[in-house]
Write a protein that holds these residues in place. Structure first.
Motif, PDB file in Angstrom:
ATOM      1  N   PHE A  21       0.839  -1.200   0.000  1.00  0.00           N
ATOM      2  CA  PHE A  21       0.000   0.000   0.000  1.00  0.00           C
ATOM      3  C   PHE A  21       0.873   1.248   0.000  1.00  0.00           C
ATOM      4  CE2 PHE A  21      -2.774  -3.214   1.979  1.00  0.00           C
ATOM      5  CZ  PHE A  21      -3.875  -3.120   1.147  1.00  0.00           C
ATOM      6  N   ILE A  22       1.190   1.738  -1.190  1.00  0.00           N
ATOM      7  CA  ILE A  22       1.967   2.969  -1.349  1.00  0.00           C
ATOM      8  C   ILE A  22       1.132   3.953  -2.156  1.00  0.00           C
ATOM      9  CG2 ILE A  22       4.091   4.007  -2.214  1.00  0.00           C
ATOM     10  CD1 ILE A  22       5.408   1.278  -2.069  1.00  0.00           C
ATOM     11  N   PRO A  23       0.754   5.102  -1.560  1.00  0.00           N
ATOM     12  CA  PRO A  23       0.932   5.529  -0.176  1.00  0.00           C
ATOM     13  C   PRO A  23       0.021   4.725   0.758  1.00  0.00           C
ATOM     14  CG  PRO A  23      -0.446   7.085  -1.351  1.00  0.00           C
ATOM     15  CD  PRO A  23       0.020   6.103  -2.375  1.00  0.00           C
ATOM     16  N   PRO A  24       0.251   4.823   2.083  1.00  0.00           N
ATOM     17  CA  PRO A  24      -0.488   3.965   3.024  1.00  0.00           C
ATOM     18  C   PRO A  24      -1.876   4.487   3.386  1.00  0.00           C
ATOM     19  CG  PRO A  24       1.087   5.297   4.222  1.00  0.00           C
ATOM     20  CD  PRO A  24       1.288   5.618   2.763  1.00  0.00           C
ATOM     21  N   THR A  25      -2.524   5.189   2.469  1.00  0.00           N
ATOM     22  CA  THR A  25      -3.820   5.802   2.757  1.00  0.00           C
ATOM     23  C   THR A  25      -4.845   4.763   3.202  1.00  0.00           C
ATOM     24  OG1 THR A  25      -3.341   7.407   1.020  1.00  0.00           O
ATOM     25  CG2 THR A  25      -5.605   7.315   1.835  1.00  0.00           C
ATOM     26  N   ILE A  26      -4.914   3.638   2.491  1.00  0.00           N
ATOM     27  CA  ILE A  26      -5.905   2.608   2.805  1.00  0.00           C
ATOM     28  C   ILE A  26      -5.679   2.060   4.206  1.00  0.00           C
ATOM     29  CG2 ILE A  26      -6.729   0.313   2.167  1.00  0.00           C
ATOM     30  CD1 ILE A  26      -6.087   1.049  -0.734  1.00  0.00           C
ATOM     31  N   LEU A  27      -4.423   1.835   4.575  1.00  0.00           N
ATOM     32  CA  LEU A  27      -4.132   1.336   5.918  1.00  0.00           C
ATOM     33  C   LEU A  27      -4.567   2.340   6.977  1.00  0.00           C
ATOM     34  CD1 LEU A  27      -0.585  -0.200   5.322  1.00  0.00           C
ATOM     35  CD2 LEU A  27      -2.746  -1.425   5.559  1.00  0.00           C
ATOM     36  N   LEU A  28      -4.327   3.623   6.712  1.00  0.00           N
ATOM     37  CA  LEU A  28      -4.708   4.657   7.671  1.00  0.00           C
ATOM     38  C   LEU A  28      -6.226   4.779   7.783  1.00  0.00           C
ATOM     39  CD1 LEU A  28      -2.105   7.408   6.677  1.00  0.00           C
ATOM     40  CD2 LEU A  28      -2.006   5.848   8.626  1.00  0.00           C
ATOM     41  N   LEU A  29      -6.932   4.468   6.698  1.00  0.00           N
ATOM     42  CA  LEU A  29      -8.390   4.557   6.709  1.00  0.00           C
ATOM     43  C   LEU A  29      -9.062   3.344   7.344  1.00  0.00           C
ATOM     44  CD1 LEU A  29      -9.051   5.933   3.108  1.00  0.00           C
ATOM     45  CD2 LEU A  29      -9.384   7.179   5.263  1.00  0.00           C
ATOM     46  N   ASN A  30      -8.289   2.292   7.595  1.00  0.00           N
ATOM     47  CA  ASN A  30      -8.895   1.051   8.085  1.00  0.00           C
ATOM     48  C   ASN A  30      -9.576   1.205   9.443  1.00  0.00           C
ATOM     49  OD1 ASN A  30      -7.777  -2.210   7.061  1.00  0.00           O
ATOM     50  ND2 ASN A  30      -8.095  -0.421   5.773  1.00  0.00           N
ATOM     51  N   TYR A  31      -8.988   2.022  10.323  1.00  0.00           N
ATOM     52  CA  TYR A  31      -9.598   2.198  11.647  1.00  0.00           C
ATOM     53  C   TYR A  31     -10.966   2.852  11.527  1.00  0.00           C
ATOM     54  CZ  TYR A  31     -10.565   4.083  16.273  1.00  0.00           C
ATOM     55  OH  TYR A  31     -11.177   4.409  17.464  1.00  0.00           O
ATOM     56  N   LEU A  32     -11.053   3.920  10.740  1.00  0.00           N
ATOM     57  CA  LEU A  32     -12.331   4.598  10.548  1.00  0.00           C
ATOM     58  C   LEU A  32     -13.316   3.681   9.828  1.00  0.00           C
ATOM     59  CD1 LEU A  32     -14.035   7.193  10.736  1.00  0.00           C
ATOM     60  CD2 LEU A  32     -13.048   7.886   8.531  1.00  0.00           C
ATOM     61  N   GLY A  33     -12.833   2.938   8.834  1.00  0.00           N
ATOM     62  CA  GLY A  33     -13.702   2.029   8.106  1.00  0.00           C
ATOM     63  C   GLY A  33     -14.270   0.952   8.997  1.00  0.00           C
ATOM     64  N   PHE A  34     -13.479   0.470   9.940  1.00  0.00           N
ATOM     65  CA  PHE A  34     -13.955  -0.580  10.847  1.00  0.00           C
ATOM     66  C   PHE A  34     -15.085  -0.079  11.730  1.00  0.00           C
ATOM     67  CE2 PHE A  34     -13.788  -3.373  14.568  1.00  0.00           C
ATOM     68  CZ  PHE A  34     -13.728  -4.618  13.952  1.00  0.00           C
ATOM     69  N   ARG A  35     -15.047   1.185  12.089  1.00  0.00           N
ATOM     70  CA  ARG A  35     -16.102   1.763  12.932  1.00  0.00           C
ATOM     71  C   ARG A  35     -17.460   1.711  12.246  1.00  0.00           C
ATOM     72  NH1 ARG A  35     -14.844   7.613  14.793  1.00  0.00           N
ATOM     73  NH2 ARG A  35     -16.949   7.300  15.622  1.00  0.00           N
ATOM     74  N   PHE A  36     -17.481   1.876  10.924  1.00  0.00           N
ATOM     75  CA  PHE A  36     -18.750   1.921  10.193  1.00  0.00           C
ATOM     76  C   PHE A  36     -19.064   0.600   9.482  1.00  0.00           C
ATOM     77  CE2 PHE A  36     -17.221   6.410  10.095  1.00  0.00           C
ATOM     78  CZ  PHE A  36     -18.194   6.939  10.924  1.00  0.00           C
ATOM     79  N   ALA A  37     -18.185  -0.367   9.566  1.00  0.00           N
ATOM     80  CA  ALA A  37     -18.381  -1.620   8.838  1.00  0.00           C
ATOM     81  C   ALA A  37     -19.484  -2.459   9.480  1.00  0.00           C
ATOM     82  CB  ALA A  37     -17.082  -2.414   8.803  1.00  0.00           C
ATOM     83  N   PRO A  38     -20.415  -2.991   8.689  1.00  0.00           N
ATOM     84  CA  PRO A  38     -21.373  -3.976   9.203  1.00  0.00           C
ATOM     85  C   PRO A  38     -20.646  -5.227   9.681  1.00  0.00           C
ATOM     86  CG  PRO A  38     -22.093  -3.079   7.093  1.00  0.00           C
ATOM     87  CD  PRO A  38     -20.673  -2.637   7.301  1.00  0.00           C
ATOM     88  N   TYR A  39     -21.332  -6.052  10.433  1.00  0.00           N
ATOM     89  CA  TYR A  39     -20.685  -7.217  11.045  1.00  0.00           C
ATOM     90  C   TYR A  39     -20.041  -8.149  10.014  1.00  0.00           C
ATOM     91  CZ  TYR A  39     -22.757  -6.049  15.574  1.00  0.00           C
ATOM     92  OH  TYR A  39     -23.092  -5.420  16.742  1.00  0.00           O
ATOM     93  N   ASN A  40     -20.699  -8.354   8.888  1.00  0.00           N
ATOM     94  CA  ASN A  40     -20.148  -9.288   7.891  1.00  0.00           C
ATOM     95  C   ASN A  40     -18.821  -8.787   7.336  1.00  0.00           C
ATOM     96  OD1 ASN A  40     -22.297 -10.967   8.231  1.00  0.00           O
ATOM     97  ND2 ASN A  40     -23.430 -10.245   6.459  1.00  0.00           N
ATOM     98  N   LEU A  41     -18.710  -7.481   7.140  1.00  0.00           N
ATOM     99  CA  LEU A  41     -17.448  -6.914   6.666  1.00  0.00           C
ATOM    100  C   LEU A  41     -16.384  -6.991   7.751  1.00  0.00           C
ATOM    101  CD1 LEU A  41     -15.768  -5.523   4.547  1.00  0.00           C
ATOM    102  CD2 LEU A  41     -16.767  -3.329   5.222  1.00  0.00           C
ATOM    103  N   LYS A  42     -16.793  -6.816   9.007  1.00  0.00           N
ATOM    104  CA  LYS A  42     -15.837  -6.953  10.112  1.00  0.00           C
ATOM    105  C   LYS A  42     -15.306  -8.380  10.193  1.00  0.00           C
ATOM    106  CE  LYS A  42     -17.600  -3.227  13.044  1.00  0.00           C
ATOM    107  NZ  LYS A  42     -18.201  -2.851  14.342  1.00  0.00           N
ATOM    108  N   ILE A  43     -16.165  -9.364   9.956  1.00  0.00           N
ATOM    109  CA  ILE A  43     -15.715 -10.766   9.967  1.00  0.00           C
ATOM    110  C   ILE A  43     -14.651 -10.989   8.907  1.00  0.00           C
ATOM    111  CG2 ILE A  43     -16.453 -13.131   9.446  1.00  0.00           C
ATOM    112  CD1 ILE A  43     -19.170 -12.409  10.705  1.00  0.00           C
ATOM    113  N   VAL A  44     -14.899 -10.494   7.705  1.00  0.00           N
ATOM    114  CA  VAL A  44     -13.970 -10.679   6.591  1.00  0.00           C
ATOM    115  C   VAL A  44     -12.625 -10.014   6.865  1.00  0.00           C
ATOM    116  CG1 VAL A  44     -13.553 -10.043   4.188  1.00  0.00           C
ATOM    117  CG2 VAL A  44     -15.749 -11.022   4.840  1.00  0.00           C
TER     118      VAL A  44
END
Length: 573
Positions: free
Chosen positions: A297-320
């Motif tokens: 991941f260059i630049p690491p934007t996606i990695l940095l967004l993962n925390y925020l994305g996890f907050r809004f992710a439905p349970y099925n996406l969190k499982i994956v």
């Protein structure tokens, strides 16, 4: 399956990488050679198959090669109907491109299916939020979070990811049916079909790559945590998938290898239990997290967004996504590490980043400069990642000199109308692009390609060779020489280059020259002087390939290639 312009763009990007680097390397050799043999000889007579002469250290499954061959064969039949001549020397190479295109299509189709599943899940999520808002009589639209663009962000992040796109068409075992089936499994989880996902993951792990079992266990573990498991029914589905996969692999692969085998178990015993994988190098436990994810991941934007994305992710996406990080964690216990061992976890990580990007893009109001700068980072990240991906693709295309050496040699034979020749190819060229598809198989030319590695056998054949494609730049370094009574010598007829290093002196010299020319000028004067040159520059861009030429010159003088392979002809002294 829903289709969009971005889906088409995904296929275009994958095709670009394929055309830019049409050859393959040694780690891809088993599948590409197996597909060649299946297409040429069929499945009932395997006596001429390449793997019987070059078996490798452990057996590998033929199931992926069989599936790709099955999907490719109709197109070959159609091409033969419309082909002008069966003696066309490019037929084999074109078939290789077709095979890799089919591999790319399977990976692209699975990513598009995953994108549609992701978007469908969020569409239901937004619909549910809207209904709950109406039932509570709030009718406040500001409380509803929008994720209508999550699928678009997923495709944008995916198609600018170098490793996913560049390797999507490559016959690596991780990409031949393995990644597509895993992506489909993730899509099934997002679509609330967890049991079938577990069955497919179990099937994939036992047939194609046993490391997928860590991912399968992660799905099981976090599904249990989020109360998504259907008791013993889920276990039965997982066992069903694994049992079916084991049965098919034992039956099919034992036939092709001529002995009872379950390839992935044999490979696990050899690489992990016996520790042979460590012979290829070891790295620290945390390397996947500190090095490989950062590289992917260059630049690491996606990695940095993962925390925020996890907050809004439905349970099925969190499982994956949790299962994917769990997979990386488990793989970290293996001392020998490669990025392709964790490539299955990349699409879920991108999905989580896409969730955060969609939330920010659609729900953050542009009210101040801070928000403008924050939102501008999202498309800027895509542009930077895409630019880096194109640069890496250009550099990577220079790493297949063996394939280029063989193609140039074949063209030499055709141009000179040479027939009944015997050529020996040493190991290094074979590892960097030489495949059976690259050989001229037309009886009109009757060319024999020899890849003997055993020195005792090679000495016996040496006098029969008319040509040699080798890494040795001096015939005196050849393992064998002609007898003194022979009237022959080796004459160099071709050279092939390979990327070796980066040299920044060309760029540095131009920067220093610019500074020298403008050192006595004020900053404003420098700006206006260059603005005045802009019309001239634009006119040059319109009338010539000025910009392209500048790029090519800069690239060629920065990314240095040196001679690596040499083709010799036996001639009379």
């Amino acid at each position: 399956m829903k289709w969009s312009y971005l889906d088409t763009a995904l296929l275009v990007v994958i095709s670009y990488h394929l055309v830019n680097s049409p050859y393959t390397k040694v780690e891809e050799s088993f599948n590409i050679q197996a597909i060649h043999d299946i297409l040429k000889y069929g499945i009932w007579d395997i006596s001429k198959y390449d793997h019987l002469q070059f078996p490798g250290v452990v057996p590998r499954t033929f199931i992926g090669a069989l599936l790709i061959s099955f999907l490719t064969n109709p197109f070959i039949i159609i091409s033969h109907i419309f082909s002008k001549s069966s003696s066309d020397i490019s037929a084999g190479f074109e078939t290789q491109l077709l095979v890799r295109s089919i591999i790319g299509l399977t990976n692209a189709a699975s990513l598009i299916y995953l994108k549609n599943s992701l978007q469908s899940m969020f569409d239901k999520y937004m619909q549910l939020e809207s209904e709950q808002n109406e039932k509570s009589n709030r009718n406040n639209l500001d409380l509803i979070r929008h994720f209508s663009s999550v699928g678009k962000w997923f495709l944008l992040f995916t198609m600018t990811s170098f490793h996913l796109m560049f390797y999507a068409t490559r016959p690596l075992p991780n990409f031949v049916m393995t990644l597509p089936l895993i992506n489909v499994s993730f899509g099934l989880i997002l679509n609330e079909k967890l049991n079938w996902a577990l069955a497919l993951l179990s099937f994939t792990s036992i047939v194609f790559r046993l490391e997928v079992s860590a991912l399968t266990f992660g799905v099981f573990l976090f599904s249990y945590y989020y109360n998504k498991l259907d008791g013993f029914k889920s276990i039965r589905f997982a066992l069903m998938g694994g049992s079916l996969g084991a049965f098919l692999s034992i039956v099919i692969d034992s036939y092709f290898w001529g002995d009872w085998t379950l390839p992935e178990v044999d490979a696990f015993i050899f690489n992990v239990i016996s520790g042979k994988a460590s012979d290829w190098g070891t790295e620290p436990f945390i390397a996947y997290f500190t090095h490989y994810l950062r590289m992917l991941f260059i630049p690491p934007t996606i990695l940095l967004l993962n925390y925020l994305g996890f907050r809004f992710a439905p349970y099925n996406l969190k499982i994956v996504t949790l299962a994917s990080y769990f997979h990386i964690f488990i793989m970290s216990f293996q001392p020998h590490k490669e990025w392709r061992f964790i490539i299955y976890s990349i699409p879920p990580i991108i999905m989580l980043g896409s969730t955060a990007a969609s939330y920010l893009w659609e729900n953050i109001k542009v009210q101040n400069l801070k928000n403008v700068l924050l939102l501008s980072l999202l498309p800027l990240s895509v542009i930077i990642s895409g630019t880096i991906s194109l640069l890496f693709s250009k550099i990577s295309s220079m790493n297949y000199p063996g394939g280029e050496a063989l193609a140039n040699f074949n063209q030499y034979l055709v141009d000179k109308n040479i027939t009944n020749a015997n050529v020996h190819i040493t190991v290094p060229p074979c590892m960097t692009g030489v495949t059976l598809f690259g050989q001229i198989e037309s009886p009109l030319y009757n060319i024999t390609y020899d890849k003997t590695e055993d020195l005792n056998k090679l000495e016996f054949k040496w006098s029969t060779f008319d040509y040699i494609i080798t890494h040795q730049n001096d015939p005196k370094q050849f393992p064998f020489q002609f007898d003194q009574s022979d009237d022959y010598k080796w004459e160099l007829i071709q050279k092939n280059k390979m990327f070796t290093h980066v040299d920044l002196s060309f760029i540095r010299s131009h920067i220093n020259q610019f500074i020298k020319n403008n050192k006595d000028k004020e900053l404003g004067r420098i700006f206006f002087d260059n603005i005045e040159k802009l019309p001239t520059l634009l006119s040059e861009l319109v009338t010539t390939q000025y910009l392209v030429n500048i790029f090519n010159e800069t690239f060629d003088k920065t990314f240095i290639q040196n001679d690596i392979f040499y083709t010799y002809k036996k001639v009379r002294q």
